[in-house]
Design a protein around this motif. Structure first.
Motif, PDB file in Angstrom:
ATOM      1  N   SER A  45       0.826  -1.202   0.000  1.00  0.00           N
ATOM      2  CA  SER A  45       0.000   0.000   0.000  1.00  0.00           C
ATOM      3  C   SER A  45       0.863   1.256   0.000  1.00  0.00           C
ATOM      4  O   SER A  45       0.507   2.228  -0.638  1.00  0.00           O
ATOM      5  CB  SER A  45      -0.968  -0.014   1.173  1.00  0.00           C
ATOM      6  OG  SER A  45      -0.249   0.142   2.358  1.00  0.00           O
ATOM      7  N   GLN A  96       2.628   1.795  -3.591  1.00  0.00           N
ATOM      8  CA  GLN A  96       1.814   2.079  -4.772  1.00  0.00           C
ATOM      9  C   GLN A  96       1.603   3.582  -4.911  1.00  0.00           C
ATOM     10  O   GLN A  96       1.088   4.233  -4.008  1.00  0.00           O
ATOM     11  CB  GLN A  96       0.470   1.392  -4.653  1.00  0.00           C
ATOM     12  CG  GLN A  96      -0.391   1.684  -5.869  1.00  0.00           C
ATOM     13  CD  GLN A  96      -1.452   0.638  -6.055  1.00  0.00           C
ATOM     14  OE1 GLN A  96      -2.143   0.291  -5.130  1.00  0.00           O
ATOM     15  NE2 GLN A  96      -1.566   0.150  -7.268  1.00  0.00           N
ATOM     16  N   PHE A  99       7.295   3.587 -15.181  1.00  0.00           N
ATOM     17  CA  PHE A  99       7.294   3.904 -16.614  1.00  0.00           C
ATOM     18  C   PHE A  99       7.482   5.359 -16.995  1.00  0.00           C
ATOM     19  O   PHE A  99       7.711   5.635 -18.152  1.00  0.00           O
ATOM     20  CB  PHE A  99       6.014   3.413 -17.298  1.00  0.00           C
ATOM     21  CG  PHE A  99       5.997   1.929 -17.439  1.00  0.00           C
ATOM     22  CD1 PHE A  99       6.883   1.306 -18.271  1.00  0.00           C
ATOM     23  CD2 PHE A  99       5.126   1.171 -16.705  1.00  0.00           C
ATOM     24  CE1 PHE A  99       6.898  -0.064 -18.385  1.00  0.00           C
ATOM     25  CE2 PHE A  99       5.121  -0.193 -16.809  1.00  0.00           C
ATOM     26  CZ  PHE A  99       6.012  -0.820 -17.655  1.00  0.00           C
ATOM     27  N   ILE A 150      -8.765   6.024  -9.278  1.00  0.00           N
ATOM     28  CA  ILE A 150      -7.849   4.897  -9.439  1.00  0.00           C
ATOM     29  C   ILE A 150      -6.458   5.384  -9.045  1.00  0.00           C
ATOM     30  O   ILE A 150      -6.117   6.509  -9.380  1.00  0.00           O
ATOM     31  CB  ILE A 150      -7.839   4.451 -10.912  1.00  0.00           C
ATOM     32  CG1 ILE A 150      -9.251   4.187 -11.392  1.00  0.00           C
ATOM     33  CG2 ILE A 150      -6.983   3.235 -11.117  1.00  0.00           C
ATOM     34  CD1 ILE A 150      -9.343   4.082 -12.884  1.00  0.00           C
ATOM     35  N   PRO A 151      -5.647   4.587  -8.320  1.00  0.00           N
ATOM     36  CA  PRO A 151      -4.282   5.033  -8.015  1.00  0.00           C
ATOM     37  C   PRO A 151      -3.530   5.354  -9.296  1.00  0.00           C
ATOM     38  O   PRO A 151      -3.685   4.658 -10.310  1.00  0.00           O
ATOM     39  CB  PRO A 151      -3.657   3.825  -7.325  1.00  0.00           C
ATOM     40  CG  PRO A 151      -4.776   3.051  -6.791  1.00  0.00           C
ATOM     41  CD  PRO A 151      -5.934   3.298  -7.692  1.00  0.00           C
ATOM     42  N   SER A 162      -0.546   4.963 -10.070  1.00  0.00           N
ATOM     43  CA  SER A 162       0.422   3.985 -10.552  1.00  0.00           C
ATOM     44  C   SER A 162      -0.222   3.048 -11.573  1.00  0.00           C
ATOM     45  O   SER A 162       0.447   2.567 -12.478  1.00  0.00           O
ATOM     46  CB  SER A 162       0.991   3.184  -9.390  1.00  0.00           C
ATOM     47  OG  SER A 162      -0.029   2.505  -8.730  1.00  0.00           O
ATOM     48  N   VAL A 163      -1.528   2.807 -11.426  1.00  0.00           N
ATOM     49  CA  VAL A 163      -2.189   1.913 -12.378  1.00  0.00           C
ATOM     50  C   VAL A 163      -2.363   2.589 -13.733  1.00  0.00           C
ATOM     51  O   VAL A 163      -1.971   2.038 -14.772  1.00  0.00           O
ATOM     52  CB  VAL A 163      -3.542   1.455 -11.819  1.00  0.00           C
ATOM     53  CG1 VAL A 163      -4.288   0.655 -12.858  1.00  0.00           C
ATOM     54  CG2 VAL A 163      -3.344   0.647 -10.576  1.00  0.00           C
ATOM     55  N   SER A 188       0.982   3.057 -15.295  1.00  0.00           N
ATOM     56  CA  SER A 188       1.511   1.792 -15.792  1.00  0.00           C
ATOM     57  C   SER A 188       0.915   1.456 -17.142  1.00  0.00           C
ATOM     58  O   SER A 188       1.625   1.086 -18.069  1.00  0.00           O
ATOM     59  CB  SER A 188       1.154   0.647 -14.860  1.00  0.00           C
ATOM     60  OG  SER A 188       2.083   0.537 -13.862  1.00  0.00           O
ATOM     61  N   ILE A 189      -0.398   1.559 -17.232  1.00  0.00           N
ATOM     62  CA  ILE A 189      -1.039   1.139 -18.473  1.00  0.00           C
ATOM     63  C   ILE A 189      -0.612   2.050 -19.613  1.00  0.00           C
ATOM     64  O   ILE A 189      -0.126   1.585 -20.660  1.00  0.00           O
ATOM     65  CB  ILE A 189      -2.563   1.118 -18.302  1.00  0.00           C
ATOM     66  CG1 ILE A 189      -2.918   0.063 -17.249  1.00  0.00           C
ATOM     67  CG2 ILE A 189      -3.246   0.813 -19.614  1.00  0.00           C
ATOM     68  CD1 ILE A 189      -4.332   0.118 -16.791  1.00  0.00           C
ATOM     69  N   CYS A 195       3.216   1.772 -20.229  1.00  0.00           N
ATOM     70  CA  CYS A 195       3.585   0.479 -20.786  1.00  0.00           C
ATOM     71  C   CYS A 195       3.275   0.431 -22.267  1.00  0.00           C
ATOM     72  O   CYS A 195       4.111   0.040 -23.081  1.00  0.00           O
ATOM     73  CB  CYS A 195       2.818  -0.594 -20.023  1.00  0.00           C
ATOM     74  SG  CYS A 195       3.092  -2.235 -20.599  1.00  0.00           S
ATOM     75  N   LEU A 248       3.253  -4.466 -15.936  1.00  0.00           N
ATOM     76  CA  LEU A 248       1.888  -3.962 -16.102  1.00  0.00           C
ATOM     77  C   LEU A 248       0.917  -4.853 -15.334  1.00  0.00           C
ATOM     78  O   LEU A 248       0.063  -4.369 -14.578  1.00  0.00           O
ATOM     79  CB  LEU A 248       1.544  -3.936 -17.585  1.00  0.00           C
ATOM     80  CG  LEU A 248       0.109  -3.591 -17.938  1.00  0.00           C
ATOM     81  CD1 LEU A 248      -0.174  -2.144 -17.620  1.00  0.00           C
ATOM     82  CD2 LEU A 248      -0.155  -3.845 -19.402  1.00  0.00           C
ATOM     83  N   PHE A 306      -3.223  -3.166  -7.697  1.00  0.00           N
ATOM     84  CA  PHE A 306      -4.390  -2.292  -7.601  1.00  0.00           C
ATOM     85  C   PHE A 306      -5.600  -3.056  -7.069  1.00  0.00           C
ATOM     86  O   PHE A 306      -6.263  -2.627  -6.119  1.00  0.00           O
ATOM     87  CB  PHE A 306      -4.695  -1.695  -8.976  1.00  0.00           C
ATOM     88  CG  PHE A 306      -6.052  -1.056  -9.069  1.00  0.00           C
ATOM     89  CD1 PHE A 306      -6.390  -0.005  -8.241  1.00  0.00           C
ATOM     90  CD2 PHE A 306      -6.985  -1.508  -9.987  1.00  0.00           C
ATOM     91  CE1 PHE A 306      -7.629   0.587  -8.315  1.00  0.00           C
ATOM     92  CE2 PHE A 306      -8.221  -0.926 -10.069  1.00  0.00           C
ATOM     93  CZ  PHE A 306      -8.552   0.123  -9.235  1.00  0.00           C
ATOM     94  N   LEU A 339      -5.406  -3.981  -3.444  1.00  0.00           N
ATOM     95  CA  LEU A 339      -5.724  -2.905  -2.505  1.00  0.00           C
ATOM     96  C   LEU A 339      -7.218  -2.849  -2.217  1.00  0.00           C
ATOM     97  O   LEU A 339      -7.644  -2.426  -1.150  1.00  0.00           O
ATOM     98  CB  LEU A 339      -5.295  -1.564  -3.086  1.00  0.00           C
ATOM     99  CG  LEU A 339      -3.857  -1.176  -2.886  1.00  0.00           C
ATOM    100  CD1 LEU A 339      -3.611   0.188  -3.472  1.00  0.00           C
ATOM    101  CD2 LEU A 339      -3.550  -1.157  -1.408  1.00  0.00           C
TER     102      LEU A 339
END
Lengths: 309, 316
Positions: A157, A160, A235, A283-284, A286-287, A290-291, A294, B143, B150, B153
């Protein structure tokens, strides 16, 4: 010219980021703006700019386009440092956590550099592969310690990347990365020179070791600061510098502003997506980062390997 | 050392360690209860060890590189993502109740599809470098990792414990029917390999040489890579991710084996992998009474060994 376009985009997204949120623009009070919205948007901008610059510097220090703090084990070392700090000194302040994370990150990336300079590698993508494997070993150590103390979920946690917890009074240490960025601008040309190797930089009158240490110091300070205040945002350091150099060449002195602004722009964009997609929740980052990162990076990678083939 | 002596020694070691594992401290009154459980555990350890050792060796042969392993392809993060998603969408009860076979087949199927998609980049009209493909796999793996953390969490902490149990390779909760399926798959793959062992030696000489000597390089590579992805996926889905076991045992095998011929190196690395896992698990479970999952230790030791190997060789 391109800098002004990017700067204009940054300003537009900055303003947009201030007005987006669970409370609509009509009810926006001054307190809210100063206590929560402005700190958040500023910290996004600063993190984006510094992560992207740190990535670009790391790429030059290792003379490899794919090595960044994330693929060169700096982040993993900093994480390990922070975990150890949390277990041994639970009441540690943000500043001391940052310091320990910085120390671990610096020594760790130094050891990684020593390893890759020691080995002669045939293929360029092997360097980040070794970096990631090396990072995995460090992460395994952290997992081992975390498992003993039942801290696995808590590690996840706080590592992230998430800007939701940024409030006035909890993020100011992040401002320390602005001086790092300024030093990076001053040394930009030296970094480009040392990426060409020890001999060339000596003959061009650049002190190889000193510049290397300064670069590593900047990279690990930035990684530690962002890790402690925000968490891991993957990223940014990999994708943005690669895109910029793909279009505008390798010289860091010419590109550093574009790279930094590009990183800020990228994170602002990701954050707006994070907050609007499941509004009023979020949404955090980092997600989303990342997407988006990436996908961008895969495009770059495919482009580059086509280029070379 | 002659290859035969080496194989004999390793087999003896294997029998001793398996015997120790089965019979050490076995109470006579409870034999009927404990022995079958231990047999299941030993079988699971062996199946995992064999599939990881063989898939790593084959992958190194196809890629003509001795420091790579298919385990870093991002499969483990894909596996975790699948598990997390199932947990997130249906809750912990479902994951426990849901027939383990269908969960297993779902995970294996998705993982095989993923690795085949990546490997197809190696064999296309304009093949990419192996390292680039691995790097790509790692990037996609990150990824997946971001996505699963996520969702983790969002899961409540009790359910997270069920996920955490699957995050680390564990030999304590093996499902018998899963074990049967995996054993069959691995045994079948090994049988298919037997007529190929000599051809593999030619393949290891490199693409040009292999083609010169009359081997359909692309076709053979494609089949081998399919095998590699199935074996890796089975091992991961059976016990969970053990990233560095393959690298550890295959490099060890290459160091102690007098020859790199596949008819020797394949059984040597498989035996080494079984012995390593058996002894490691034995020491951990019976002597040290450690609760740490063995995979964490293997990743640590294997990683350090791998680094020392890199530093010693100086050239890759």
């Amino acid at each position: 010219m391109r800098r002004f376009i990017i700067l204009a985009l940054v300003i537009i997204l900055f303003a947009l980021s201030l007005v987006i949120g669970a409370i609509s623009i009509h009810d926006l009070t001054r307190t809210l703006l100063i206590q929560s919205r402005l700190p958040r948007t500023l910290s996004i901008l600063i993190s984006g700019m510094s992560l992207s610059t740190a990535g670009a510097i790391m790429q030059l220090l290792t003379s490899n386009r794919f090595v960044t703090p994330a693929t060169g084990s700096t982040t993993e070392w900093a994480k390990l440092g922070m975990l150890i700090c949390i277990i041994w000194i639970p009441q540690a302040t943000i500043a001391s956590k940052t310091l320990i994370a910085l120390l671990f990150g610096f020594l760790g990336s130094l050891s990684f550099l020593a390893i890759i300079q020691h080995i002669r590698l045939k293929e360029r993508t092997l360097v980040p592969l070794i970096g990631i494997i090396y990072g995995n070993i460090v992460a395994a150590t952290a997992t081992f310690i975390g498992y003993q103390y039942d801290l696995i979920q808590s590690i996840q946690s706080w590592t992230q990347g998430n800007f939701a917890l940024i409030l006035k009074g909890r993020y100011e240490v992040l401002y320390l990365s602005i001086p790092c960025l300024l030093i990076a601008v001053l040394y930009a040309n030296q970094f480009t020179v040392i990426s060409m190797g020890k001999e060339i930089s000596h003959s061009l009158g650049v002190r190889y070791k000193t510049t290397l240490y300064i670069g590593l110091m900047i990279v690990s300070s930035i990684s530690a600061l962002v890790l402690v205040t925000v968490g891991v945002i993957p990223f940014v350091g990999l994708a943005i510098p690669n895109i910029v150099t793909l279009f505008w060449g390798e010289s860091l002195e010419k590109n550093i502003v574009t790279i930094a602004l590009g990183g800020g722009l990228f994170l602002l964009f990701c954050d707006i997506i994070s907050r609007t997609l499941i509004h009023p929740f979020e949404i955090p980052i980092s997600v989303t980062a990342s997407i988006a990162g990436c996908l961008l990076f895969i495009l770059v990678l495919v482009q580059r390997s086509r280029h070379e083939a | 050392m002659k290859p035969r002596t080496l194989l004999l020694i390793l087999t003896a070691l294997f029998i001793i360690s398996a015997g120790c594992f089965l019979f050490w401290g076995l109470p006579v009154q409870a034999m009927g209860f404990i022995l079958p459980r231990r047999v299941i555990k030993v079988t699971a350890l062996c199946v995992t060890a064999v599939s990881i050792a063989i898939s790593t060796t084959l992958f190194q042969t196809v890629s003509a590189n001795t420091i790579l392993t298919p385990s870093i392809l991002g499969l483990d993060s894909l596996y975790l993502l699948i598990q997390t998603l199932v947990m997130f969408l249906f809750g912990a009860q479902t994951l426990v109740i849901m027939s383990r076979i269908s969960d297993f087949l779902l995970s294996v199927g998705l993982m095989v599809l993923f690795s085949l998609a990546l490997f197809s980049l190696l064999l296309g009209k304009r093949p990419m470098a192996v390292t680039t493909v691995l790097f790509l796999g790692m990037i996609v793996g990150q990824l997946f990792g971001a996505l699963s953390s996520f969702f983790q969490l969002l899961i409540d902490p009790n359910e997270f414990l069920t996920i955490q149990a699957r995050m680390f390779a564990s030999f304590n909760t093996i499902n018998t029917s899963l074990l049967l399926v995996s054993t069959l798959i691995v045994a079948f793959a090994c049988l298919l390999l037997i007529p190929l062992v000599d051809t593999l030696d030619v393949l290891a000489m490199g693409r040009e040489m292999a083609i010169n000597l009359g081997i359909d390089h692309r076709r053979l590579s494609r089949w081998l890579l399919i095998g590699v992805s199935i074996l890796t996926a089975v091992a991961t889905a059976l016990v969970g991710p053990i990233t560095f076991l393959g690298l550890l045992v295959v490099s060890l095998a290459r160091q102690i084996s007098p020859t790199f011929r596949h008819r020797i190196i394949l059984p040597v690395s498989a035996l080494l992998a079984m012995v390593t896992l058996l002894i490691g698990q034995f020491i951990f479970e019976r002597i040290l009474h450690f609760s740490t999952p063995i995979s964490i230790i293997i990743n640590f030791v294997g990683g350090i060994y791998f680094l020392s190997l890199l530093i010693k060789r100086r050239r890759i």
